[in-house]
Design a protein around this motif. Structure first.
Motif, short mmCIF file in Angstrom:
data_model
loop_
_atom_site.label_atom_id
_atom_site.label_comp_id
_atom_site.label_asym_id
_atom_site.label_seq_id
_atom_site.Cartn_x
_atom_site.Cartn_y
_atom_site.Cartn_z
N PRO A 1 0.85 -1.29 0.05
CA PRO A 1 0.08 0.04 -0.11
C PRO A 1 1.02 1.44 -0.07
O PRO A 1 0.42 2.44 -0.41
CB PRO A 1 -0.73 -0.06 1.28
CG PRO A 1 -0.83 -1.40 1.73
CD PRO A 1 0.48 -2.03 1.23
N ARG B 1 -5.50 4.78 -0.68
CA ARG B 1 -5.30 3.74 0.43
C ARG B 1 -6.80 3.48 1.18
O ARG B 1 -7.01 3.52 2.44
CB ARG B 1 -4.24 3.75 1.28
CG ARG B 1 -2.87 3.91 1.06
CD ARG B 1 -1.71 4.39 2.05
NE ARG B 1 -0.62 4.58 1.38
CZ ARG B 1 0.38 5.38 2.01
NH1 ARG B 1 0.36 5.53 3.29
NH2 ARG B 1 1.40 5.49 1.38
N ALA C 1 -5.83 3.15 -6.46
CA ALA C 1 -6.33 2.15 -5.85
C ALA C 1 -6.99 0.94 -6.51
O ALA C 1 -6.73 -0.13 -6.49
CB ALA C 1 -7.01 2.67 -4.72
#
Length: 288
Positions: free
Chosen positions: A143, A151, A163
């Protein structure tokens, strides 16, 4: 302002020195001289560059953002009063009551760090990922390569940014529609409890405008079950499909969700998870 920057750097150094690598989920090597975390370890935990952390500690970097201060406070496992002190020393207002908290109590971080064999991610009430371990990165991808705002599980499912582009395929045993509806139900609940949170409101408005699926789930009057226990198949690019039990543990008093993945003992999926543990998600044939 120079005095505030100096105080900020002094706090970083002092709190870095007092945090043991074990409590941060790191392995202390022999011959270690630093009493606590090394600067590069703090940078790794906070998702920042080592040079930037150095400049912050030496009061050469100006005006760190609220996201940076929040990441550092979580990495340093400070208490809420200390977190507020760090914000003020950076010239920022601490997070206000009535908004979604990103504070992860040190006890939760220590607990998660000591369960290093289990992929664990800690999410806020609006499904923003604020803490994860190395097994989580091995299972889902790192991440830290994403911008902080990306995130977020809701953005991964319904957004159009990084994402969603980097999310490994995840199939819920309950069906993808039910999985997505449960995440929207959680955001609805968070919005009702945090009506003054501008960041949460912007997230909802963005997804309602950009995703027909999100807008349809948001508009429905039928109450969806919130996201808790599930079985999921994750299509990992190197390991292949892994069937996992996904449990969502609520942290009382902190409004956090600790998401864990486990497999049945002796199963082929346990072997795949073991392989992830050894390789960090990169097989010998993986390209750098």
């Amino acid at each position: 302002m120079a005095a505030s920057r100096s105080t900020f750097g002094a706090l970083l150094r002092a709190w870095r020195d007092r945090l043991s690598p074990a409590d941060a989920g790191l392995t202390a090597t022999a011959g270690r001289r630093a009493p606590g975390l090394r600067r590069e370890e703090l940078a790794q935990l906070a998702g920042l560059s080592v040079d930037y952390v150095l400049r912050l500690e030496q009061a050469r970097a100006k005006n760190p953002s609220a996201q940076v201060v929040g990441a550092l406070s979580r990495a340093l496992q400070v208490s809420r009063p200390e977190r507020d002190q760090l914000y003020r020393s950076a010239g920022l207002l601490p997070p206000q009551d009535g908004t979604v908290s990103t504070h992860v109590p040190s006890g939760i971080q220590r607990l998660a760090a000591r369960l290093g064999d289990v992929p664990i991610g800690v999410f806020t009430a609006d499904w923003a990922l604020v803490w994860w371990n190395s097994m989580w990165s091995a299972l889902h991808g790192d991440p830290s390569v994403l911008p902080t705002a990306e995130r977020n599980l809701a953005r991964a499912l319904f957004g159009n940014g990084a994402a969603r582009a980097t999310l490994y395929s995840i199939q819920s045993e309950r069906g993808q529609d039910a999985f997505e509806a449960s995440i929207v139900a959680d955001l609805k609940d968070a919005a009702s409890r945090y009506p003054a949170d501008g960041q949460l409101d912007r997230l909802v408005q963005e997804l309602r405008a950009g995703s027909d699926a999100f807008a349809d789930h948001w508009a429905t009057q039928t109450a969806a079950a919130q996201h808790t226990t599930d079985r999921k198949t994750i299509r990992h690019p190197e390991i292949g499909d892994i069937l996992l039990d996904c449990d969502v543990l609520i942290v009382p008093g902190a409004d956090l969700r600790m998401v864990t993945y486990t497999t049945a003992s002796g199963s082929s999926d346990e072997g795949k998870l073991d392989l992830l543990r050894v390789t960090g998600g990169r097989t010998a044939t993986a390209r750098p």
